[in-house]
Design a protein around this motif. Structure first.
Motif, PDB file in Angstrom:
ATOM      1  N   VAL A   1       8.826   8.276   8.803  1.00  0.00           N
ATOM      2  CA  VAL A   1       8.630   9.602   9.406  1.00  0.00           C
ATOM      3  C   VAL A   1       8.551   9.431  10.914  1.00  0.00           C
ATOM      4  N   ALA A   2       9.340  10.215  11.630  1.00  0.00           N
ATOM      5  CA  ALA A   2       9.323  10.165  13.093  1.00  0.00           C
ATOM      6  C   ALA A   2       8.139  10.956  13.633  1.00  0.00           C
ATOM      7  N   SER A   3       7.594  10.509  14.754  1.00  0.00           N
ATOM      8  CA  SER A   3       6.512  11.244  15.397  1.00  0.00           C
ATOM      9  C   SER A   3       6.466  10.876  16.874  1.00  0.00           C
ATOM     10  N   VAL A   4       5.720  11.669  17.644  1.00  0.00           N
ATOM     11  CA  VAL A   4       5.585  11.426  19.078  1.00  0.00           C
ATOM     12  C   VAL A   4       4.194  10.889  19.366  1.00  0.00           C
ATOM     13  N   SER A   5       4.119   9.799  20.092  1.00  0.00           N
ATOM     14  CA  SER A   5       2.836   9.175  20.417  1.00  0.00           C
ATOM     15  C   SER A   5       1.914  10.179  21.112  1.00  0.00           C
ATOM     16  N   GLY A   6       0.681  10.260  20.634  1.00  0.00           N
ATOM     17  CA  GLY A   6      -0.309  11.136  21.252  1.00  0.00           C
ATOM     18  C   GLY A   6      -0.154  12.606  20.942  1.00  0.00           C
ATOM     19  N   SER A   7       0.741  12.957  20.019  1.00  0.00           N
ATOM     20  CA  SER A   7       0.995  14.368  19.717  1.00  0.00           C
ATOM     21  C   SER A   7       0.100  14.886  18.597  1.00  0.00           C
ATOM     22  N   GLY A   8       0.008  16.227  18.527  1.00  0.00           N
ATOM     23  CA  GLY A   8      -0.719  16.839  17.429  1.00  0.00           C
ATOM     24  C   GLY A   8      -0.047  16.588  16.096  1.00  0.00           C
ATOM     25  N   GLY A   9       1.289  16.474  16.107  1.00  0.00           N
ATOM     26  CA  GLY A   9       1.997  16.177  14.878  1.00  0.00           C
ATOM     27  C   GLY A   9       1.608  14.830  14.298  1.00  0.00           C
ATOM     28  N   LEU A  10       1.406  13.842  15.159  1.00  0.00           N
ATOM     29  CA  LEU A  10       0.982  12.518  14.703  1.00  0.00           C
ATOM     30  C   LEU A  10      -0.436  12.577  14.145  1.00  0.00           C
ATOM     31  N   VAL A  11      -1.300  13.370  14.771  1.00  0.00           N
ATOM     32  CA  VAL A  11      -2.663  13.546  14.267  1.00  0.00           C
ATOM     33  C   VAL A  11      -2.625  14.107  12.841  1.00  0.00           C
ATOM     34  N   THR A  12      -1.811  15.140  12.633  1.00  0.00           N
ATOM     35  CA  THR A  12      -1.713  15.760  11.312  1.00  0.00           C
ATOM     36  C   THR A  12      -1.137  14.796  10.288  1.00  0.00           C
ATOM     37  N   LEU A  13      -0.112  14.066  10.672  1.00  0.00           N
ATOM     38  CA  LEU A  13       0.508  13.097   9.771  1.00  0.00           C
ATOM     39  C   LEU A  13      -0.511  12.060   9.299  1.00  0.00           C
ATOM     40  N   LYS A  14      -1.293  11.545  10.220  1.00  0.00           N
ATOM     41  CA  LYS A  14      -2.302  10.544   9.859  1.00  0.00           C
ATOM     42  C   LYS A  14      -3.429  11.162   9.028  1.00  0.00           C
ATOM     43  N   ASN A  15      -3.757  12.417   9.312  1.00  0.00           N
ATOM     44  CA  ASN A  15      -4.818  13.056   8.545  1.00  0.00           C
ATOM     45  C   ASN A  15      -4.357  13.391   7.126  1.00  0.00           C
ATOM     46  N   PHE A  16      -3.069  13.686   6.954  1.00  0.00           N
ATOM     47  CA  PHE A  16      -2.531  13.881   5.611  1.00  0.00           C
ATOM     48  C   PHE A  16      -2.728  12.611   4.780  1.00  0.00           C
ATOM     49  N   ALA A  17      -2.448  11.462   5.387  1.00  0.00           N
ATOM     50  CA  ALA A  17      -2.605  10.185   4.679  1.00  0.00           C
ATOM     51  C   ALA A  17      -4.065   9.903   4.373  1.00  0.00           C
ATOM     52  N   LYS A  18      -4.942  10.335   5.272  1.00  0.00           N
ATOM     53  CA  LYS A  18      -6.375  10.146   5.049  1.00  0.00           C
ATOM     54  C   LYS A  18      -6.887  11.066   3.942  1.00  0.00           C
ATOM     55  N   THR A  19      -6.319  12.271   3.876  1.00  0.00           N
ATOM     56  CA  THR A  19      -6.734  13.245   2.865  1.00  0.00           C
ATOM     57  C   THR A  19      -6.252  12.854   1.481  1.00  0.00           C
ATOM     58  N   ASP A  20      -5.011  12.380   1.391  1.00  0.00           N
ATOM     59  CA  ASP A  20      -4.423  12.005   0.108  1.00  0.00           C
ATOM     60  C   ASP A  20      -3.890  10.577   0.229  1.00  0.00           C
ATOM     61  N   LYS A  21      -4.539   9.661  -0.458  1.00  0.00           N
ATOM     62  CA  LYS A  21      -4.193   8.234  -0.357  1.00  0.00           C
ATOM     63  C   LYS A  21      -2.769   7.927  -0.812  1.00  0.00           C
ATOM     64  N   ASP A  22      -2.138   8.875  -1.537  1.00  0.00           N
ATOM     65  CA  ASP A  22      -0.760   8.639  -1.980  1.00  0.00           C
ATOM     66  C   ASP A  22       0.208   8.524  -0.809  1.00  0.00           C
ATOM     67  N   TYR A  23      -0.227   8.960   0.373  1.00  0.00           N
ATOM     68  CA  TYR A  23       0.641   8.923   1.552  1.00  0.00           C
ATOM     69  C   TYR A  23       0.321   7.764   2.502  1.00  0.00           C
ATOM     70  N   GLU A  24      -0.561   6.887   2.075  1.00  0.00           N
ATOM     71  CA  GLU A  24      -0.947   5.766   2.938  1.00  0.00           C
ATOM     72  C   GLU A  24       0.219   4.829   3.255  1.00  0.00           C
ATOM     73  N   ASP A  25       1.201   4.770   2.355  1.00  0.00           N
ATOM     74  CA  ASP A  25       2.318   3.838   2.550  1.00  0.00           C
ATOM     75  C   ASP A  25       3.451   4.422   3.386  1.00  0.00           C
ATOM     76  N   VAL A  26       3.306   5.683   3.813  1.00  0.00           N
ATOM     77  CA  VAL A  26       4.352   6.300   4.624  1.00  0.00           C
ATOM     78  C   VAL A  26       4.439   5.585   5.971  1.00  0.00           C
ATOM     79  N   ARG A  27       5.628   5.102   6.307  1.00  0.00           N
ATOM     80  CA  ARG A  27       5.830   4.422   7.587  1.00  0.00           C
ATOM     81  C   ARG A  27       6.042   5.450   8.692  1.00  0.00           C
ATOM     82  N   ILE A  28       5.517   5.146   9.859  1.00  0.00           N
ATOM     83  CA  ILE A  28       5.646   6.048  10.998  1.00  0.00           C
ATOM     84  C   ILE A  28       6.380   5.330  12.123  1.00  0.00           C
ATOM     85  N   VAL A  29       7.390   5.976  12.665  1.00  0.00           N
ATOM     86  CA  VAL A  29       8.088   5.471  13.844  1.00  0.00           C
ATOM     87  C   VAL A  29       7.746   6.394  15.004  1.00  0.00           C
TER      88      VAL A  29
END
Length: 294
Positions: free
Chosen positions: A130-158
């Protein structure tokens, strides 16, 4: 003589009260000319008018930088995306008030993944990033999704430096890093309904579509006030910023709140009377403005 002494004492007392009151309110907002800036201007003026303080509005990179500046004492109040409020370092004593709603957009290319929920599949997590921008709100949400649901912990972020570079990778469906080709599923962008940045829409509008975020597990996350952090919503066809959608109906996704975060240290050295004046001004200033923009 006694009257002069009494007058002098009163003047000293008044002078002491005046010097104790904060002379400036520093408000951290967002990019120049953006909605966070205009909202900060409106709220800041509503607060400083009754208190007599000078308003200083700082333009910043948004939620993540605002949280850092608030923590370091470089601003007294800031506008911060709700999931950044719970995940970024902040002062220990804050007041958090809801402002306007923002949309969590899932944007994908023609060869990407139409529903972010499919990224919980191990096969997709292995194939795509999954693409994201360093320091962005989108990256915050992406990481929080993984924290909320462990099924997304393996999602790679570029991570990319800006939205244009991220959108380019989403549009072409891959990016090459260190000689290795990485397939891109899409990216998360957080913003007001109908206001996706032109860095994404202008050059890549024919290649990027709005997909869906359908996983119900994200609705379990709570904000700083223990209210639901993410709520189900959809993107109406008339408010897609010109992008096509990959669904027949309006794409289902999540919304969250931007929040106004006030550092209570701003009034910690005031007298009880001054504290009441400042707190009343802060509460009225925030509430009167955010009601008009919700």
């Amino acid at each position: 003589m006694k009257s002069k002494a009494l007058l002098f004492a009163v003047l000293l007392a008044i002078s002491g009260l005046s010097s104790a009151a904060p002379s400036k309110l520093t408000f951290c907002t967002g990019g120049e000319g953006g909605f966070y800036e205009s909202l900060g201007q409106a709220i800041g003026k509503a607060i400083t008018k009754p208190t007599g303080a000078e308003l200083e509005v700082l333009n910043t990179g948004g939620s993540v930088e605002n949280a850092l500046l608030l923590k370091d004492g470089d601003c007294d109040i800031a506008i911060i995306q709700a999931d950044a409020v719970i995940s970024q370092p902040l002062p220990s004593d804050i007041k958090v008030s809801d402002a306007h709603a923002e949309v969590v957009y899932w944007l994908h290319g023609k060869g990407g993944v139409e529903d972010f929920g499919k990224m919980e599949s191990s096969s997709n997590a292995e194939r795509y990033a999954v693409a994201s921008v360093s320091g962005s709100g989108g990256l915050v949400t992406l990481k929080n999704f993984a924290k909320t649901d462990k099924d997304y912990e393996d999602v790679r972020i570029v991570e990319f430096d800006d939205w244009y570079s991220a959108a380019e990778a989403v549009a072409q469906g891959y990016v090459t890093r260190a000689g290795v080709r990485i397939e891109i599923a899409g990216m998360i962008y957080v913003g007001r309904l109908g206001f996706i940045t032109s860095d994404i829409t202008e050059d890549f509008g024919n290649q990027i579509q709005i997909g869906e975020i359908n996983d119900d597990s994200f609705a379990d996350s709570k904000d700083a006030n223990d209210n639901p952090l993410y709520s189900h919503c959809s993107v109406p066809r008339a408010q897609t910023s010109g992008l096509k959608t990959s669904t027949t109906l309006a794409p289902d996704t999540y919304c969250l709140r931007a929040q106004v975060v006030y550092n209570n240290d701003y009034h910690k050295d005031l007298s009880a009377k001054e504290v009441r004046v400042v707190r009343r001004a802060v509460d009225k200033g925030i509430n009167s403005v955010v009601k008009a923009v919700r």
